[in-house]
Design a protein around this motif. Structure first.
Motif, PDB file in Angstrom:
ATOM      1  N   PHE A   1       0.788  -1.241  -0.127  1.00 20.80           N
ATOM      2  CA  PHE A   1      -0.062  -0.215  -0.007  1.00 20.80           C
ATOM      3  C   PHE A   1       0.783   1.154   0.127  1.00 20.80           C
ATOM      4  CE2 PHE A   1      -2.201  -3.178   2.763  1.00 20.80           C
ATOM      5  CZ  PHE A   1      -3.168  -3.696   1.731  1.00 20.80           C
ATOM      6  N   VAL A   2       0.408   2.130  -0.762  1.00 20.69           N
ATOM      7  CA  VAL A   2       1.206   3.326  -1.107  1.00 20.69           C
ATOM      8  C   VAL A   2       1.115   3.953   0.532  1.00 20.69           C
ATOM      9  CG1 VAL A   2       1.438   5.413  -1.804  1.00 20.69           C
ATOM     10  CG2 VAL A   2       0.738   3.591  -3.180  1.00 20.69           C
ATOM     11  N   GLY A   3       2.134   4.425   1.004  1.00 15.93           N
ATOM     12  CA  GLY A   3       2.140   5.367   2.082  1.00 15.93           C
ATOM     13  C   GLY A   3       2.331   4.581   3.698  1.00 15.93           C
ATOM     14  N   ALA A   4       1.806   3.202   3.494  1.00 13.27           N
ATOM     15  CA  ALA A   4       2.058   2.469   4.693  1.00 13.27           C
ATOM     16  C   ALA A   4       3.314   2.092   5.025  1.00 13.27           C
ATOM     17  CB  ALA A   4       1.084   1.026   4.542  1.00 13.27           C
ATOM     18  N   MET A   5       3.877   2.292   6.343  1.00 13.56           N
ATOM     19  CA  MET A   5       5.091   1.920   6.559  1.00 13.56           C
ATOM     20  C   MET A   5       4.983   0.699   7.542  1.00 13.56           C
ATOM     21  SD  MET A   5       7.030   4.225   5.367  1.00 13.56           S
ATOM     22  CE  MET A   5       8.343   4.947   6.244  1.00 13.56           C
ATOM     23  N   CYS A   6       3.984   0.123   8.211  1.00 11.81           N
ATOM     24  CA  CYS A   6       3.977  -0.865   9.127  1.00 11.81           C
ATOM     25  C   CYS A   6       2.455  -1.358   9.168  1.00 11.81           C
ATOM     26  CB  CYS A   6       4.519  -0.453  10.225  1.00 11.81           C
ATOM     27  SG  CYS A   6       3.488   0.743  11.287  1.00 11.81           S
ATOM     28  N   ALA A   7       1.990  -2.027  10.270  1.00 11.88           N
ATOM     29  CA  ALA A   7       0.640  -2.482  10.346  1.00 11.88           C
ATOM     30  C   ALA A   7      -0.370  -1.336  10.453  1.00 11.88           C
ATOM     31  CB  ALA A   7       0.584  -3.346  11.506  1.00 11.88           C
ATOM     32  N   ALA A   8       0.132  -0.338  11.206  1.00 11.62           N
ATOM     33  CA  ALA A   8      -0.808   0.736  11.496  1.00 11.62           C
ATOM     34  C   ALA A   8      -1.330   1.207   9.967  1.00 11.62           C
ATOM     35  CB  ALA A   8       0.064   2.076  12.051  1.00 11.62           C
ATOM     36  N   GLY A   9      -0.493   1.435   9.089  1.00  9.43           N
ATOM     37  CA  GLY A   9      -1.074   1.987   7.721  1.00  9.43           C
ATOM     38  C   GLY A   9      -1.894   0.667   7.125  1.00  9.43           C
ATOM     39  N   SER A  10      -1.521  -0.307   7.147  1.00 11.48           N
ATOM     40  CA  SER A  10      -2.383  -1.408   6.576  1.00 11.48           C
ATOM     41  C   SER A  10      -3.539  -1.619   6.968  1.00 11.48           C
ATOM     42  CB  SER A  10      -1.648  -2.813   6.608  1.00 11.48           C
ATOM     43  OG  SER A  10      -0.269  -2.840   6.104  1.00 11.48           O
ATOM     44  N   LEU A  11      -3.616  -1.326   8.274  1.00 10.53           N
ATOM     45  CA  LEU A  11      -4.880  -1.522   8.999  1.00 10.53           C
ATOM     46  C   LEU A  11      -5.818  -0.387   8.731  1.00 10.53           C
ATOM     47  CD1 LEU A  11      -4.026  -2.725  12.658  1.00 10.53           C
ATOM     48  CD2 LEU A  11      -5.146  -4.154  10.919  1.00 10.53           C
ATOM     49  N   ALA A  12      -5.094   0.672   8.309  1.00 11.50           N
ATOM     50  CA  ALA A  12      -5.954   1.912   7.966  1.00 11.50           C
ATOM     51  C   ALA A  12      -6.611   1.738   6.581  1.00 11.50           C
ATOM     52  CB  ALA A  12      -5.345   2.980   8.252  1.00 11.50           C
ATOM     53  N   VAL A  13      -6.266   0.746   5.944  1.00  9.07           N
ATOM     54  CA  VAL A  13      -6.772   0.594   4.359  1.00  9.07           C
ATOM     55  C   VAL A  13      -8.093   0.932   4.214  1.00  9.07           C
ATOM     56  CG1 VAL A  13      -6.666  -0.806   2.328  1.00  9.07           C
ATOM     57  CG2 VAL A  13      -4.361  -0.438   3.491  1.00  9.07           C
ATOM     58  N   ASN A  14      -8.829   0.096   4.925  1.00  8.97           N
ATOM     59  CA  ASN A  14     -10.395   0.423   4.965  1.00  8.97           C
ATOM     60  C   ASN A  14     -11.109   0.347   6.198  1.00  8.97           C
ATOM     61  OD1 ASN A  14     -10.990  -2.308   5.851  1.00  8.97           O
ATOM     62  ND2 ASN A  14     -10.576  -3.126   3.668  1.00  8.97           N
ATOM     63  N   ALA A  15     -11.891   0.486   6.226  1.00  3.66           N
ATOM     64  CA  ALA A  15     -12.638   1.000   7.603  1.00  3.66           C
ATOM     65  C   ALA A  15     -12.920  -0.314   8.668  1.00  3.66           C
ATOM     66  CB  ALA A  15     -14.091   1.613   7.582  1.00  3.66           C
ATOM     67  N   TYR A  16     -12.442  -1.415   7.997  1.00  2.00           N
ATOM     68  CA  TYR A  16     -12.880  -2.656   8.876  1.00  2.00           C
ATOM     69  C   TYR A  16     -11.427  -3.128   9.569  1.00  2.00           C
ATOM     70  CZ  TYR A  16     -16.809  -2.957   6.010  1.00  2.00           C
ATOM     71  OH  TYR A  16     -18.051  -2.768   5.404  1.00  2.00           O
ATOM     72  N   GLY A  17     -10.177  -2.413   9.507  1.00  2.00           N
ATOM     73  CA  GLY A  17      -9.115  -3.005  10.099  1.00  2.00           C
ATOM     74  C   GLY A  17      -9.176  -3.075  11.451  1.00  2.00           C
ATOM     75  N   TYR A  18      -9.170  -1.804  12.015  1.00  2.00           N
ATOM     76  CA  TYR A  18      -9.185  -1.411  13.431  1.00  2.00           C
ATOM     77  C   TYR A  18     -10.301  -2.315  14.135  1.00  2.00           C
ATOM     78  CZ  TYR A  18      -4.807   1.122  13.031  1.00  2.00           C
ATOM     79  OH  TYR A  18      -3.545   1.427  13.020  1.00  2.00           O
ATOM     80  N   PRO A  19     -11.456  -2.034  13.594  1.00  2.00           N
ATOM     81  CA  PRO A  19     -12.748  -2.847  14.212  1.00  2.00           C
ATOM     82  C   PRO A  19     -12.222  -4.395  14.413  1.00  2.00           C
ATOM     83  CG  PRO A  19     -13.511  -1.220  12.995  1.00  2.00           C
ATOM     84  CD  PRO A  19     -11.981  -1.202  12.417  1.00  2.00           C
ATOM     85  N   THR A  20     -11.625  -4.944  13.300  1.00  2.00           N
ATOM     86  CA  THR A  20     -11.419  -6.282  13.501  1.00  2.00           C
ATOM     87  C   THR A  20     -10.378  -6.695  14.744  1.00  2.00           C
ATOM     88  OG1 THR A  20     -11.479  -6.397  11.115  1.00  2.00           O
ATOM     89  CG2 THR A  20     -10.609  -8.141  12.125  1.00  2.00           C
ATOM     90  N   LEU A  21      -9.381  -5.762  14.693  1.00  2.00           N
ATOM     91  CA  LEU A  21      -8.489  -5.643  15.785  1.00  2.00           C
ATOM     92  C   LEU A  21      -8.903  -5.740  16.958  1.00  2.00           C
ATOM     93  CD1 LEU A  21      -5.387  -6.229  16.348  1.00  2.00           C
ATOM     94  CD2 LEU A  21      -5.162  -3.786  16.303  1.00  2.00           C
ATOM     95  N   LEU A  22     -10.014  -4.836  17.118  1.00  2.00           N
ATOM     96  CA  LEU A  22     -10.612  -4.503  18.650  1.00  2.00           C
ATOM     97  C   LEU A  22     -11.426  -5.823  18.872  1.00  2.00           C
ATOM     98  CD1 LEU A  22     -11.279  -0.701  18.713  1.00  2.00           C
ATOM     99  CD2 LEU A  22      -9.413  -1.989  19.665  1.00  2.00           C
ATOM    100  N   MET A  23     -12.070  -6.130  17.897  1.00  2.00           N
ATOM    101  CA  MET A  23     -13.109  -7.228  17.962  1.00  2.00           C
ATOM    102  C   MET A  23     -12.306  -8.712  18.488  1.00  2.00           C
ATOM    103  SD  MET A  23     -16.283  -6.811  18.387  1.00  2.00           S
ATOM    104  CE  MET A  23     -17.284  -7.864  17.711  1.00  2.00           C
ATOM    105  N   LYS A  24     -11.220  -8.724  17.926  1.00  2.00           N
ATOM    106  CA  LYS A  24     -10.250 -10.008  18.396  1.00  2.00           C
ATOM    107  C   LYS A  24      -9.790  -9.966  19.777  1.00  2.00           C
ATOM    108  CE  LYS A  24      -8.100 -11.601  14.101  1.00  2.00           C
ATOM    109  NZ  LYS A  24      -8.812 -12.656  13.999  1.00  2.00           N
ATOM    110  N   VAL A  25      -9.407  -8.670  20.010  1.00  2.00           N
ATOM    111  CA  VAL A  25      -8.853  -8.538  21.472  1.00  2.00           C
ATOM    112  C   VAL A  25     -10.180  -8.849  22.419  1.00  2.00           C
ATOM    113  CG1 VAL A  25      -8.026  -6.982  23.078  1.00  2.00           C
ATOM    114  CG2 VAL A  25      -7.210  -6.963  20.737  1.00  2.00           C
TER     115      VAL A  25
END
Ligand SMILES: Nc1ncnc2c1ncn2[C@@H]1O[C@H](COP(=O)(O)OP(=O)(O)OP(=O)(O)O)[C@@H](O)[C@H]1O
Ligand SMILES: [Mg+2]
Lengths: 378, 239, 330
Positions: free
Chosen positions: C83-107
């Protein structure tokens, strides 16, 4: 040792001895399991190794390539653009590249013909990649005919076969003098296939690209990072496709495992009944089954991974080269550089051990809840 | 003492063909005595023993163990009466492990492993110190005349030897109650007599013995303190 | 992109977890409906046998869920250069609106499943299945959460398209930007330092209270959850600066990279484990006066509390040592 730990140990010991007592059956299971791990692991390792190879190749590639588009298609670039682009701030070097694909009707494959200014190249001579040498069965000093655009063959002498090092892309390469390339393809003077650009600071590449498009609206700059991404996506896609195909194999394996595990033999069922009547509890039997599953999984996983490692890195993945490196018939027979990382192993674990484990849960529970009083009647 | 009141075991209850194998049995079994259960085949003797021995739970009725279960439940003093019919399997197993030793008609030895390992089987889940239990098992096997067979596979034992292995296994956790289901069915009369001699030793050692049998050597023996006769799941006489 | 082996592995894992938990939920529902401990009928005996199935299913699901939480982050990490602009997981997770919610739900599902297993453990130690109802009601809550998580993850992973412009951790967790993540990063160390050390001390205090006087299980539990949240915030706000040795790099994911000795794994694992054990203490506190549990609960709670304290201390030691050794001084 604490009793709770000792219990784990005792039951593990008993699980091992049970597995050994039913050698034939368990060996069959482990072989199938190992085979599944082997195939999937080979694939994952292979794709990963190819990716790494491509990365290394691209490390030497130019930061940016500029093509010209005519009617949506790739068209030669006028050499006049070179100077204009060189004067853009931040551009270090611009090189006009002259190359093309040559289809060889004899062995039905494409060669990449690239012009080189290298002074070491003798007139009327060419340098070829390992793959070309192999498939045309030629060696240094031989003469080979190449058919030009007009059907006339020209003879070239092979001055050098390129060394093996980064073979993946260069193995189908033919290097010749620019005038020979132009003659072979009837490539007009004053035009080049594309322009290769090096920038001092890679961060400025997007700006440079924008300026080039501003100067020459019909040009298309391609950044190295984009190529890298495309490569990755292509490799993932090819690898993924195979994984999907293999998924069905895993599935059948799970069914096999399920079948093996549910079909508790009368003997085994009776044995568990005896254990339960002797004071083993359902959770003890579940632990026994867990240990059995773990031993089987660990054995099959390690064996499969080791075999796959040998297959990919010592035997160059001979089993599915064809499926994966499809862009040319010239299969490089290079050795991939051995490498293994935790991530790949984790992924493999997820793809093989988890389905197996999940498939054996219900059967284990069935076995564990055999009535203890079954031992009293038989 | 083991007390049963109105104990019923119905198989396939609620289905088309319910079958009551044990029917409203009320009984008091004295501790440190030998009690023999006799009756025709299918009269429910084995079923009754599985209920007493915490192997199966009755459909209804109550079974109390008085002073037998040790400290099987964390909150109960060892001497208290323990009502076992509504306990979860875990607790039943815990009680069974320390209170009951079973000798089966078929001996039920696990094939393919050695005599010693068979005897040690009941101790695996308890996680006791392996050296201590092994010493105990070896001593027990020696006292039963099996010293030569410690490491042999059980597959090659004679009938009498196999039974003595089964007895050693039943005793490994030093249970207060020994339950034997048709112990002499596969033995000739000399071996049956030997078996009864062993039982008398155990009785002298203060064990409670429950034995089902069709064999007059058992139920006519002087050792039998009580003979319970069963028919169609019910107790018809106690003497 | 879905054919990336890591993504495939994640999908397989979440499929399995959903399947296991859906099966467990269905069995739990049957158990809740048909349970009658007083009856010795075969139906009841069968239901009791099924409790073993449910606990086996949930235990396996939890294990897979925890593994897949880490695989998820690791995969996001590995994908960042697509992904253009992503340097680590933080960027990949922000690629669409589901990344961070998935992470939180997993926790969240890991925490809940852990608490479930703690309840189960207590339940098996009571002679009359004392927690059968709360346990299976909790399971019925857990199942839809896990299914939601599976759906979120599927949406996230199928929504990944290479070449999407995304943000990197620098822009997500940078100071002077907008959004929740940036707010976290913007919390000044001068504020966060005392908050973190205060929470840590309070947790130790509550642990002492609980272990010494057997009181305050609820408080301890609340503090252990608070500790999880505060510790993550502190990581973003200032601990990570010491680890990266950069005064402006506030990324919770780069910690997981090789350059930093994979220190993120023990850090997050201790936090997660501590929170599960701590929440377990609180969950058990509700059932203190079930008669069949009075004898066993205090011991179990004490074990859990020790676990929480030990893990919190390990976490603090790791970051403390790193802070002490880091050349960076704020
Ligand atoms: N699981 C079961 N389901 C249905 N019926 C059963 C089951 N187990 C036992 N029975 C029935 O219960 C009855 C009593 O069986 P049990 O084994 O207790 O008899 P027994 O007195 O021990 O007979 P024997 O002297 O032949 O050993 C038998 O008719 C048997 O068929
Ligand atoms: Mg019988």
């Amino acid at each position: 040792m604490r009793p709770s730990l000792q219990r784990y140990r005792n039951i593990l010991d008993f699980a091992l001895s049970s597995l050994l007592r039913r050698k034939g059956r368990n060996l069959a299971l482990i072989s199938v399991y190992t085979l599944v791990v082997f195939v999937i692991a080979s694939l994952v390792f292979f794709v990963q190794a190819l990716k790494r190879e491509a990365h290394e190749l691209l490390a030497q590639a130019p930061d940016m390539v500029v093509q010209r588009m005519v009617a949506g298609r790739h068209d030669p670039v006028p050499l006049a653009q070179v100077e204009a682009i060189r004067s853009i701030r931040g551009v270090d070097e611009v090189q006009a590249r002259l190359w093309g694909y040559y289809y060889d009707p004899v062995f039905g494959g494409n060669l990449t013909v690239l012009a080189t200014e290298d002074a070491a190249l003798a007139p009327d001579a060419i340098w070829i990649g390992q793959g070309v040498a192999r498939s045309m069965r030629v060696k240094e000093g031989d003469l080979i005919p190449l058919r030009g655009y007009d059907g006339q063959s020209t003879l070239f002498s092979i001055q050098k076969v390129l060394p093996e090092s980064s073979e993946l892309v260069s193995s189908d390469l033919v290097l010749m003098a620019p005038k020979d390339v132009r003659a072979l393809f009837h490539f007009p003077e004053g035009l080049a296939t594309d322009l290769a650009i090096q920038a001092g600071n890679p961060r400025e590449l997007p700006t440079i690209a924008a300026k080039i498009v501003e100067l020459f609206p019909d040009s298309r700059p391609i950044l190295k990072s984009e190529i890298l991404r495309t490569y990755e996506a292509v490799f993932d896609w090819r690898g993924g496709l195979m994984v999907v195909v293999l998924g069905s194999a895993v599935l059948s394996f799970i069914i096999f495992a399920w079948d093996k595990a549910t079909g508790l033999s009368a003997e085994e069922r009776k044995e568990i009944g005896v254990l339960k009547s002797l004071g083993w509890e359902s959770s003890d039997v579940l632990l026994l089954k867990f240990w059995e599953g773990t031993v089987i999984s660990v054995t099959a996983f390690l064996t499969g991974v080791l075999l796959a490692y040998a297959h990919v890195f010592f035997f160059s993945a001979s089993l599915f080269e064809h499926a994966l490196k499809g862009w040319s018939v010239l299969f490089p027979r290079f050795r991939l550089i051995p490498a293994l990382d935790g991530y790949q192993l984790t992924v493999l674990f997820f793809l093989t051990v988890l389905p197996y484990t999940a498939a054996t849960l219900v059967p284990s529970w069935r076995a564990a809840t055999v009535d203890p009083d079954a031992a009293m009647r038989s | 003492m083991i007390e049963l009141s109105q104990v019923v075991k119905t198989y396939q209850a609620g289905l088309a063909t319910p079958f009551t194998a044990v029917d409203r049995v009320t009984l008091s079994i004295p501790a440190a005595r030998l009690t023999v259960f006799k009756g025709p085949s299918g009269s429910g003797k084995t079923t009754l023993l599985t209920l007493i021995g915490c192997m199966a739970r009755p459909t209804s009725g109550r079974i109390h163990l008085h002073g037998l279960a040790g400290d099987a439940l964390p909150h109960l003093a060892p001497a208290e009466a323990l009502e076992i019919t509504s306990l979860p399997e875990r607790f039943l197993t815990a009680i069974r492990r320390r209170t009951f030793g079973f000798i089966f008609q078929q001996f039920n030895l696990v094939r393919g492993i050695s005599v010693l390992e068979n005897v040690l089987l009941p101790t695996y889940p308890t996680g006791e110190d392996p050296r201590a239990v092994e010493a105990r098992a070896v001593a027990r096997l020696e006292s039963l005349g099996l010293a030569r067979h410690l490491r042999s596979s059980v597959d090659r034992l004679s009938g009498g030897e196999a039974q003595r292995v089964a007895i050693a296994r039943a005793l490994i956790n030093d249970p207060a109650v020994i339950i034997a289901d048709e112990p002499t069915a596969h033995l000739d009369s000399r071996l049956s007599e030997e078996f009864m001699d062993l039982m008398s030793q155990f009785k002298d050692a203060g064990k409670t013995l429950l034995i089902t049998s069709h064999d007059p050597i058992v139920y006519d023996s002087d050792l039998a303190d009580m003979v319970v006769e069963m028919r169609d799941g019910r107790v018809v006489s106690e003497t | 992109m879905i054919q990336h082996p890591g993504i495939l592995a994640l999908l397989v894992a979440s499929g399995i977890v959903s399947l296991l938990l859906a099966a467990a939920g269905w069995q739990g529902f049957r158990i809740l409906r048909g349970w009658d401990l007083r009856s010795g009928s075969e139906v009841q005996l069968d239901l009791e046998r099924r409790t073993y199935l449910v606990s086996t299913l949930v235990a396996n699901a939890l294990l897979i869920q925890i593994l897949s939480l880490f695989l998820f982050i690791f995969t996001a990490e590995g994908l960042h250069n697509q992904f253009v602009g992503a340097m680590c997981a933080a960027g990949s997770l922000a690629v669409n609106a589901y990344g961070y919610p998935t992470l939180l739900m997993k926790v969240a599902t890991c925490l809940l499943a852990g608490v479930w297993l703690v309840l189960h453990r207590a339940d098996t130690q009571g002679y009359d299945y004392p927690l059968i109802r709360p346990k299976y009601l909790l399971l019925l809550i857990l199942v839809p959460l896990v299914l939601t998580e599976t759906w979120l993850q599927l949406s996230y992973l199928t929504g990944l398209k290479a070449d999407v412009m995304t943000s990197c951790c620098g822009s997500l967790f940078g100071q002077g930007r907008q959004g929740f993540a940036a707010e976290l990063a913007g919390l000044p160390p001068r504020l966060m330092q005392p908050v973190f050390w205060g929470t840590f001390a309070a947790l130790l205090g509550a642990g002492f209270l609980l272990l010494r006087f057997r009181r305050g299980g609820g408080l301890f539990s609340a503090l252990s959850l608070t500790f999880l949240l505060v510790a993550v915030t502190a990581l973003i706000s200032f601990f990570c600066l010491y680890i990266y040795e950069l005064p402006t790099h506030h990324c919770p994911f780069c910690l997981l990279q090789r350059e930093y000795g994979f220190v993120g794994y023990p850090l997050y694992a201790t936090l997660l484990g501590g929170a599960i054990a701590g929440l377990g203490v609180g969950a058990l506190a509700f059932f203190r006066d079930r008669e069949s549990l009075t004898a066993v609960l205090p011991t179990l709670q004490a074990h859990l509390a020790w676990t929480t304290l030990l893990l919190a201390v390990i976490f603090t030691l790791i970051v403390g040592v790193w802070m002490a050794l880091s050349p960076l001084r704020l």
